[in-house]
Design an enzyme around this catalytic site. Structure first.
Site, PDB file in Angstrom:
ATOM      1  CB  SER A 154       2.596   2.374   6.336  1.00 32.37           C
ATOM      2  OG  SER A 154       1.398   2.504   7.033  1.00 32.37           O
TER       3      SER A 154
ATOM      4  CG  HIS B  87      -0.396   0.268   2.519  1.00 32.33           C
ATOM      5  ND1 HIS B  87      -0.026  -0.724   3.390  1.00 32.33           N
ATOM      6  CD2 HIS B  87      -0.118   1.437   3.148  1.00 32.33           C
ATOM      7  CE1 HIS B  87       0.450  -0.191   4.499  1.00 32.33           C
ATOM      8  NE2 HIS B  87       0.411   1.125   4.375  1.00 32.33           N
TER       9      HIS B  87
ATOM     10  CG  ASP C 159       0.093  -4.060   2.877  1.00 26.25           C
ATOM     11  OD1 ASP C 159       0.488  -3.525   1.825  1.00 26.25           O
ATOM     12  OD2 ASP C 159      -0.201  -3.408   3.903  1.00 26.25           O
TER      13      ASP C 159
END
Length: 376
Positions: free
Chosen positions: A322, A164, A224
């Site tokens: 992230s 992402h 992911d």
């Protein structure tokens, strides 16, 4: 060249100044860009060197003037992102042993994961270059670079991060660069005031290619994981930047980490809701998958390709972390090493929520995919 420049000035002079340097624009052909001096836009400047320059494109790209210098809408750089392949089979639940993978030699096992003797281990702020594999992922946003994801250096050309952070980006975000060797974003030079030792300065690389996992799903947050190929090689011999180790072999790829404490680091949002300019770290316990699945059962299905860690009040990875690494510090064979077992994926709405662990992509599950997509 001079004649062409004069012609361009005459061409742009027919309209009044409409946009300032640094403003976002969408021309020519509605392509997003930033208003800059013509001298700072190689793509459009190159049109003047042609024997028959396309003056219509130059006319359409006009923003105005800065003094006597034409200002043009310079298109954003296009970073190739490998599109998910419809021919790739879905990932198997079985972990593939990569001990003899054809590309395993691309992982520098001899220099990876150095463990420093930190004076503040277990604290909140990292020591100067304590984790020399930490990476910041930069995005071109309204003409400026902003860091909104993390990652980890795994060899001289590749950074491991979350899918992402590479694909399905927010509007206006263009994957652009990677910074290594950074500690404090607010300081031009990072120094340890106690020892009076200073870091040599961060290294900045443009992105050559972003490769997200082909079965990444934003809806269910599975697969992911992504790798980023840098333009140029990291000069390990000339810097203190080093790669982190990845789990190789079934013993490491399938390692049971339940109840062990791993480290997550980054520049993410702190407990007061602001991003930290200084790299932070926290120790988080790995939560058994069965327990984690129950916690998240009304939100999303958690599977064996994921790890859960945290759930202690005030201790968690957060926004801006992230793509960053979740790693183990300890003995690997007879050496102290750092081995990355997770990639920060997602977590509770409010970071550090008690009994709500963060979710990480399990690196060991994807080692075959990682090595399949790496090139020398």
């Amino acid at each position: 060249m001079r004649l062409m420049s004069l012609l361009l000035v005459l061409l742009l002079a027919v309209t009044a100044f409409t946009q300032n340097i640094g403003e976002r624009c969408r021309k020519p052909s509605n392509r997003p860009g930033t208003c800059v001096s013509i001298r700072e836009c190689p793509v459009l400047l190159a049109l003047l060197d042609r024997q028959n320059p396309n003056l219509s494109i130059l006319h359409e790209a006009r923003c105005g003037f800065s003094g006597r210098i034409p200002v043009v809408c310079c298109p954003d750089p296009v970073v190739p992102v490998t599109k998910p392949s419809t021919t790739n089979p879905p990932p198997s639940s079985a972990v593939q042993d990569v001990s003899n993978h054809r590309n395993v030699h691309l992982l520098p096992m001899d220099i990876c994961g150095p463990v420093a003797d930190s004076k503040i281990f277990g604290g909140k702020e990292t020591g100067l270059l304590e984790f020399p594999w930490m990476a910041l992922i930069g995005y071109l946003i309204r003409g400026e670079i902003g860091f909104h994801c993390g990652g980890s250096l795994v060899n001289e050309r590749y950074v491991l991060t979350a899918a992402h952070c590479v694909t399905s980006l927010p509007n206006g975000f263009v994957l652009a660069s990677v910074r290594l060797g950074e500690h404090n974003l607010d300081e031009e030079m990072d120094c340890d005031l106690e020892t009076r030792v200073c870091a040599p300065g961060p290294l900045n690389f443009d992105v050559e290619e972003g490769v997200p996992h082909p079965q990444y799903s934003k809806k269910v947050m599975k697969n992911d994981i992504a790798i980023i190929r840098l333009k140029g090689r990291v000069p390990f011999s000339q810097s203190v930047v080093r790669p982190i180790c990845l789990p190789v072999g079934l013993r490491h790829q399938n390692r049971n980490l339940d109840q062990e404490f791993l480290v997550v680091a980054g520049w993410g949002v702190t407990e007061n809701g602001t991003s930290s300019p200084v790299q932070l770290k926290v120790n988080v316990p790995v939560v058994p998958l069965a327990k984690c699945s129950v916690i998240y059962q009304k939100i999303v299905q958690i599977g064996p390709s994921q790890l859960c860690a945290g759930g202690e009040k005030g201790k968690d990875s957060c926004n801006g972390d992230s793509g960053g690494p979740l790693f183990f510090l300890g003995l690997v064979g007879e050496e102290q090493k750092a081995v990355q077992y997770g990639v920060v994926s997602f977590g509770p709405k409010y970071c550090g929520t008690e009994n709500m662990p963060g979710i990480y992509t399990r690196v060991g599950h994807y080692m075959d995919w990682i090595l399949n997509n790496m090139r020398p």
